[in-house]
Design an enzyme around this catalytic site. Structure first.
Site, PDB file in Angstrom:
ATOM      1  N   ASP A 106       0.165  10.701   5.192  1.00 23.88           N
ATOM      2  CA  ASP A 106       1.462  11.375   5.067  1.00 23.88           C
ATOM      3  C   ASP A 106       2.371  11.119   6.278  1.00 23.88           C
ATOM      4  O   ASP A 106       3.411  11.740   6.429  1.00 23.88           O
ATOM      5  CB  ASP A 106       1.228  12.884   4.855  1.00 23.88           C
ATOM      6  CG  ASP A 106       2.353  13.541   4.077  1.00 23.88           C
ATOM      7  OD1 ASP A 106       3.114  12.818   3.403  1.00 23.88           O
ATOM      8  OD2 ASP A 106       2.480  14.774   4.158  1.00 23.88           O
ATOM      9  N   LYS A 136       9.052  10.498   8.557  1.00 22.69           N
ATOM     10  CA  LYS A 136       8.185  11.667   8.405  1.00 22.69           C
ATOM     11  C   LYS A 136       6.796  11.318   8.912  1.00 22.69           C
ATOM     12  O   LYS A 136       6.167  10.392   8.410  1.00 22.69           O
ATOM     13  CB  LYS A 136       8.110  12.087   6.931  1.00 22.69           C
ATOM     14  CG  LYS A 136       6.999  13.106   6.633  1.00 22.69           C
ATOM     15  CD  LYS A 136       6.926  13.483   5.148  1.00 22.69           C
ATOM     16  CE  LYS A 136       5.702  14.374   4.865  1.00 22.69           C
ATOM     17  NZ  LYS A 136       5.566  14.742   3.440  1.00 22.69           N
ATOM     18  N   ASP A 173       3.976  23.568   1.400  1.00 23.52           N
ATOM     19  CA  ASP A 173       3.605  22.181   1.122  1.00 23.52           C
ATOM     20  C   ASP A 173       4.838  21.281   1.000  1.00 23.52           C
ATOM     21  O   ASP A 173       4.703  20.061   0.960  1.00 23.52           O
ATOM     22  CB  ASP A 173       2.759  22.129  -0.162  1.00 23.52           C
ATOM     23  CG  ASP A 173       1.987  20.830  -0.303  1.00 23.52           C
ATOM     24  OD1 ASP A 173       1.921  20.078   0.694  1.00 23.52           O
ATOM     25  OD2 ASP A 173       1.460  20.577  -1.398  1.00 23.52           O
ATOM     26  N   ASP A 216      -1.627  16.420   5.870  1.00 25.62           N
ATOM     27  CA  ASP A 216      -0.932  17.442   5.090  1.00 25.62           C
ATOM     28  C   ASP A 216      -1.905  18.175   4.178  1.00 25.62           C
ATOM     29  O   ASP A 216      -2.234  17.705   3.095  1.00 25.62           O
ATOM     30  CB  ASP A 216       0.184  16.786   4.254  1.00 25.62           C
ATOM     31  CG  ASP A 216       0.970  17.806   3.436  1.00 25.62           C
ATOM     32  OD1 ASP A 216       0.837  19.014   3.720  1.00 25.62           O
ATOM     33  OD2 ASP A 216       1.730  17.380   2.535  1.00 25.62           O
ATOM     34  N   GLU A 250       6.789  20.385   3.264  1.00 26.75           N
ATOM     35  CA  GLU A 250       6.961  20.425   4.719  1.00 26.75           C
ATOM     36  C   GLU A 250       7.709  19.222   5.269  1.00 26.75           C
ATOM     37  O   GLU A 250       8.317  19.297   6.333  1.00 26.75           O
ATOM     38  CB  GLU A 250       5.585  20.547   5.401  1.00 26.75           C
ATOM     39  CG  GLU A 250       4.826  19.231   5.637  1.00 26.75           C
ATOM     40  CD  GLU A 250       4.436  18.509   4.356  1.00 26.75           C
ATOM     41  OE1 GLU A 250       4.419  19.138   3.294  1.00 26.75           O
ATOM     42  OE2 GLU A 250       4.171  17.293   4.406  1.00 26.75           O
ATOM     43  N   LYS A 263      -3.225  22.552  -0.757  1.00 28.77           N
ATOM     44  CA  LYS A 263      -3.403  21.548  -1.815  1.00 28.77           C
ATOM     45  C   LYS A 263      -4.810  21.674  -2.412  1.00 28.77           C
ATOM     46  O   LYS A 263      -5.721  22.141  -1.730  1.00 28.77           O
ATOM     47  CB  LYS A 263      -3.261  20.141  -1.211  1.00 28.77           C
ATOM     48  CG  LYS A 263      -1.849  19.739  -0.869  1.00 28.77           C
ATOM     49  CD  LYS A 263      -1.820  18.292  -0.389  1.00 28.77           C
ATOM     50  CE  LYS A 263      -0.405  17.880   0.005  1.00 28.77           C
ATOM     51  NZ  LYS A 263       0.541  17.870  -1.115  1.00 28.77           N
ATOM     52  N   ARG A 289      10.425  17.708   4.277  1.00 29.72           N
ATOM     53  CA  ARG A 289      11.870  17.937   4.373  1.00 29.72           C
ATOM     54  C   ARG A 289      12.199  18.886   5.529  1.00 29.72           C
ATOM     55  O   ARG A 289      13.283  18.817   6.108  1.00 29.72           O
ATOM     56  CB  ARG A 289      12.389  18.457   3.034  1.00 29.72           C
ATOM     57  CG  ARG A 289      11.786  19.760   2.607  1.00 29.72           C
ATOM     58  CD  ARG A 289      11.943  20.028   1.107  1.00 29.72           C
ATOM     59  NE  ARG A 289      11.074  19.159   0.302  1.00 29.72           N
ATOM     60  CZ  ARG A 289      11.024  19.170  -1.025  1.00 29.72           C
ATOM     61  NH1 ARG A 289      11.815  19.974  -1.707  1.00 29.72           N
ATOM     62  NH2 ARG A 289      10.213  18.361  -1.675  1.00 29.72           N
TER      63      ARG A 289
END
Ligand code: BES
Ligand code: MN
Ligand code: ZN
Length: 485
Positions: A281, A258, A340, A263, A342, A270, A344
């Site tokens: 991230d 990933k 959020d 993010d 995201e 967030k 996956r």
């Protein structure tokens, strides 16, 4: 920093081991008797108990060629392992990195660590502890700058340790590559610039293929592109291939990372406090990149493909909305209920692509996927969900050997059900805030084909260690390397 294995060391500073209770071993005992007992006296005066990482700094002892002797605890000798030796060497480097030009390490054999092994681990620990990320610190004072140029490791026989340390040096290069990527700020490291850094791996024999949005669109990667669409920075998908097996046609092992270079959460924004941490991230992608570098530098006799999905998750007038339904390369549709969640989404397409294009023998994905894994396991263990017992044991054992611990979490049909929705084939969050890390894994599992051994490592807690962590092997909180290589 130059690491040398020598049969006799010389210089200003030497480090020796001591066990619990303040017991000196061979190397320390020899120095102590040369100094007429001065070292043992200093240890006693300091109340030294030999706990792991405890240090007594003995200055100018008579009768010894060194002007400083660092006695560093390894804890209970019987319980000490290779990692204990690495941390021992790490403490010695931490103490001397900005103070001297040369450090001499005199490791001893321990009940569980033969001397050649101890020597190699000492080299690894010294290297890992020397990591710095000073790219943007333009006003460092001279005393803040590293001075340490050489570490001499004293062993009666140097050949075996030397051979092992050569492989380890390649691994350290990979670790530092991963750490640099995680440490870079998000205005410097974004999908395009990240991909360009990976392009550099071509110089060490890695085949690098970079997919741009038009190519991804053609492949039907709607989930990955949906995350990227709110950002001015276009997405990239990078495949790195190492073909080192003597059987060139051997199917590769796949690692998928990933790479969310920042993010914000997207429209499901967030909270502001601590949001800067979300520059990390992309830790999964960094671990994959680091592993590929290490694999290539050590010329591993294996076929491995590393795939990273690189996006920036931003809010904006073109950002995806909660409620959007996206198509994936697999043909399955996803209702995006929280922008959020995201990681996956991008992995859904990257994991499918890895299988579709490379038909791997097994696949491991690495991702800073959920805050929930930090609630469950803190920063000590990565969460692991896996569909294959052999792979589970191999990863657990590799992690234990390298001090990169994993803890298994379950998968089951009952958890899988939580992402069913009447509006599409699945939704990207569960209806209620339960079992967050497992639900994330169940989602990715829907993109793993039958018969593919697969493991998911949630490294949200272990990729970066914020806070009061005193691990000499991960200076300034940066870790980001997983156990796959
Ligand atoms: N990148 C985060 C997970 C994360 C949190 C990594 C803290 C490192 C430190 C991920 O994209 C995320 O936001 N996950 C959500 C999932 C939720 C919306 C189902 C989370 O964990 O809150
Ligand atoms: Mn997120
Ligand atoms: Zn994320």
């Amino acid at each position: 920093m130059d690491i040398r294995f020598v049969t006799a060391g010389s210089g200003e500073v030497v480090a020796v081991m001591a066990g619990e209770g303040g017991e000196l071993f061979g190397a320390g005992k020899a120095l102590d008797s040369a100094s007429g007992g001065r070292i043992a006296k200093a240890m006693k005066a300091a109340g030294f108990k030999g706990g792991a990482g405890q240090v007594v700094d003995v200055l100018a002892p008579d009768g010894v060629d060194f002007s400083r002797v660092l006695v560093i605890g390894v804890g209970k000798a019987e319980a000490a392992d290779g990692m204990g030796v690495e941390r021992w060497a790490g403490h010695a480097v931490k103490r001397t990195l900005t103070a001297v030009e040369k450090l001499v390490l005199q490791p001893d054999a321990l009940p569980g660590v033969a001397i050649a092994e101890a020597g190699a681990h000492a080299a690894m620990g010294a290297r890992l502890a020397s990591y710095r990320f000073d790219t943007y610190r333009t006003k460092l004072k001279p005393e803040q700058k590293p001075t340490l140029q050489a570490v001499e490791i004293v062993l009666a026989h140097t050949a075996a340790a030397k051979a092992r340390a050569e492989v380890d040096a390649a691994i350290v290069e990979g670790v530092f590559f991963a750490r640099d990527l995680v440490s870079e700020p998000p205005n410097v490291l974004y999908p395009e610039s990240f991909a360009e850094r990976l392009r550099d791996l071509e110089t060490i024999g890695v085949e690098v293929e970079i997919l741009e949005p038009t190519a991804m669109e053609k492949l039907g990667m709607g989930a990955l592109l949906g995350v990227a669409q709110g950002s001015a920075r276009p997405a990239r998908l990078v495949a790195m291939k190492w073909n080192g097996s003597s059987m060139k046609k051997q199917k590769p092992f796949a690692i998928v990372g990933k790479g969310v270079t920042f993010d914000t959460g997207g429209i499901s924004l967030k909270p502001g406090a601590g949001m800067d941490e979300m520059k990390g991230d992309m830790g999964g992608a960094a671990a994959v990149a680091g592993a590929m570098k290490a694999i290539a530098l050590r010329k591993a006799k294996a076929n491995v493909v590393g795939i990273v999905a690189l996006v920036e998750n931003m809010p904006g007038s073109n950002a995806q909305r909660p409620g959007d339904i996206v198509n994936t390369m697999s043909g399955q549709t996803i209702e995006v209920l929280n922008t959020d969640a995201e990681g996956r989404l991008i992995l859904a397409d990257a994991v499918w692509y890895a299988q579709d294009k490379y038909d791997p023998v097994a696949l491991v994905d690495l991702a800073t996927l959920t805050g929930a894994v930090i609630v469950a396991l803190g920063h000590e263990h990565a969460g692991m969900c896996v569909n294959d017992e052999d792979l589970a044991h191999a990863i657990s054992a590799a992690g234990a050997a390298e001090g990169e611990l994993v803890w298994r979490l379950p998968l089951s049909a009952a958890y899988d059900k939580l992402i069913d929705t009447p509006n599409a084939d699945m939704k990207n969050i569960a209806g209620k805030p339960v079992a967050g890390s497992i639900v994330g894994a169940q989602f990715i599992k829907r993109f793993v084909q039958d018969g593919t051994p697969w493991a998911h490592l949630d490294i949200a807690g272990t990729a970066t260690k914020a806070g009061p962590y005193d691990d000499p092997l991960s200076p300034r909180g940066r870790q980001a390397m997983a156990c796959v290589c």
